[in-house]
Design a protein around this motif. Structure first.
Motif, PDB file in Angstrom:
ATOM      1  N   ALA A  95      50.066  39.765  50.442  1.00 52.70           N
ATOM      2  CA  ALA A  95      48.698  40.379  50.378  1.00 52.70           C
ATOM      3  C   ALA A  95      48.421  40.968  49.071  1.00 52.70           C
ATOM      4  N   HIS A  96      49.242  41.469  48.509  1.00 53.34           N
ATOM      5  CA  HIS A  96      49.404  42.299  47.146  1.00 53.34           C
ATOM      6  C   HIS A  96      49.196  41.248  46.167  1.00 53.34           C
ATOM      7  N   ALA A  97      50.061  40.236  46.189  1.00 54.30           N
ATOM      8  CA  ALA A  97      49.943  38.899  45.353  1.00 54.30           C
ATOM      9  C   ALA A  97      48.536  38.287  45.388  1.00 54.30           C
ATOM     10  N   VAL A 146      46.027  40.453  43.500  1.00 56.36           N
ATOM     11  CA  VAL A 146      46.321  40.541  42.120  1.00 56.36           C
ATOM     12  C   VAL A 146      45.667  39.133  41.587  1.00 56.36           C
ATOM     13  N   ARG A 147      45.812  38.090  42.359  1.00 58.50           N
ATOM     14  CA  ARG A 147      45.277  36.838  41.707  1.00 58.50           C
ATOM     15  C   ARG A 147      43.478  37.005  41.750  1.00 58.50           C
ATOM     16  N   GLN A 148      43.084  37.763  42.647  1.00 55.49           N
ATOM     17  CA  GLN A 148      41.591  37.726  42.923  1.00 55.49           C
ATOM     18  C   GLN A 148      41.209  38.915  41.788  1.00 55.49           C
ATOM     19  N   ARG A 186      40.436  46.399  42.701  1.00 61.46           N
ATOM     20  CA  ARG A 186      41.365  47.543  41.850  1.00 61.46           C
ATOM     21  C   ARG A 186      41.786  48.733  43.118  1.00 61.46           C
ATOM     22  N   LYS A 187      40.701  48.767  44.143  1.00 60.68           N
ATOM     23  CA  LYS A 187      40.859  49.967  45.056  1.00 60.68           C
ATOM     24  C   LYS A 187      41.799  49.362  46.281  1.00 60.68           C
ATOM     25  N   ARG A 188      41.682  47.955  46.551  1.00 60.55           N
ATOM     26  CA  ARG A 188      42.520  47.141  47.337  1.00 60.55           C
ATOM     27  C   ARG A 188      43.982  47.223  46.793  1.00 60.55           C
TER      28      ARG A 188
END
Length: 322
Positions: A138-140, A143-145, A188-190
């Motif tokens: 989910a974090h990766a 980051v891509r988004q 950024r918030k996510r």
């Protein structure tokens, strides 16, 4: 010229109405006359239903009494078998099978197998690993988004810098830039919410991978030892039962003197697991098959194995009565 029909006289209309009313009254009278027969039929049907219900209730009571009688008979038979077995042990010269008399190799196999089981239990389970991997993924993805929105913002900025305000490309770039900035704020918030769980998950996964490498040989040796121990203990039980030997009290108290004819394999599996449990944890109680129950804080694997065997004993009892 249209032909005008004369209206029926009021007396004629009244006459027809009276005839219709008379017919309706006659139909109603006939229906009322049929009511007693219909009530009799309904009462007869209700009586049949009551009789059927009484029959079902009586059969249910008979079945319940039969089950109670069967349970009482089984208890009496168990008591009789225990009495006979006790007298055989006291008076007969038939030797008792020493199922607990394991040789050195079997005891070594039990300990190696336990070390392998404990090492495997110390690794992340599949469900836990999947949850941690999901946190990292989910974090990766976030980051891509975020990178995608940043590249879109940079590209729109270049167009804005190279075009005049009246240029259609300039207007499109403004819209694209605003969307990219909005996306950057959202991702950024996510990322702030996903970063800490992802970092912790990655550390746990990395540590687990190191542990897997460290204990790989222990687990492999444990699996081989467990398979070899199962073969030896199963053969020990089969020889004792097949030879008609007198089985120990701790064994027969939970498994009986022999397997049920319809489910021999399940009985042998549980018997083998029982011997392995006693060998692994040095249980020597002559009466209680599993010895004292594990206390809180003790080996979690032992507690799980103990309760699993208790459930299996109960399952075999229910299968024998069905």
């Amino acid at each position: 010229m249209a032909l005008i029909r004369p209206r029926p006289a009021p007396d004629t209309e009244l006459h027809h109405a009276v005839l219709q009313l008379r017919n309706d009254v006659e139909d109603l009278g006939g229906a009322i006359a049929d009511l007693p027969d219909r009530f009799d039929t309904l009462n007869s049907s209700l009586a049949d239903v009551r009789n059927a219900l009484h029959l079902v209730e009586r059969r249910s009571e008979e079945a319940e009494l039969t089950a109670q009688d069967l349970a009482a008979l089984v208890k009496r038979l168990n008591a009789r078998v225990e009495w006979l077995e006790r007298n055989i042990r006291l008076q007969s010269d038939v030797p008792e099978a020493e199922l607990d008399a394991l040789d050195r190799r079997e005891l070594e196999l039990a300990q190696v197998a336990e070390e392998g089981h404990l090492a495997k239990a110390g690794l992340l389970q599949a469900a836990n690993r999947s949850s941690l991997e999901a946190a990292v993924s989910a974090h990766a993805a976030a980051v891509r988004q975020h990178s995608h929105h940043r590249e879109a913002a940079i590209g729109a900025s270049e167009v804005l810098a190279d075009t005049h305000r009246d240029d259609p490309r300039h207007s499109a770039a403004v819209e694209e830039f605003e969307l990219a900035v909005s996306g950057l704020d959202e991702t950024r918030k996510r990322l702030r919410g996903l970063a800490a769980p992802a970092l912790e998950a990655a550390e746990l996964l990395a540590a687990d991978e190191e542990n897997q490498v460290a204990v790989a040989d222990v687990i492999a040796e444990g699996e081989r030892a467990w398979a070899a121990l199962q073969v030896r203990l199963r053969a020990r039980v089969a020889d004792a039962v097949g030879g008609g030997a007198l089985l120990p009290s701790w064994f027969t108290s939970v498994l009986g003197p022999m397997p049920a004819a319809q489910d021999t394999r399940a009985w042998m599996d549980v018997a083998t697991s029982l011997l392995a449990y006693r060998a692994t944890y040095a249980v020597t109680d002559p009466v209680i098959a599993l010895g004292l129950p594990p206390v809180d804080g003790e080996n979690p694997r032992r507690r799980a194995w103990y309760h699993q065997l208790r459930r299996q004993f109960d399952d075999l009892d229910r299968a024998a009565l069905s």
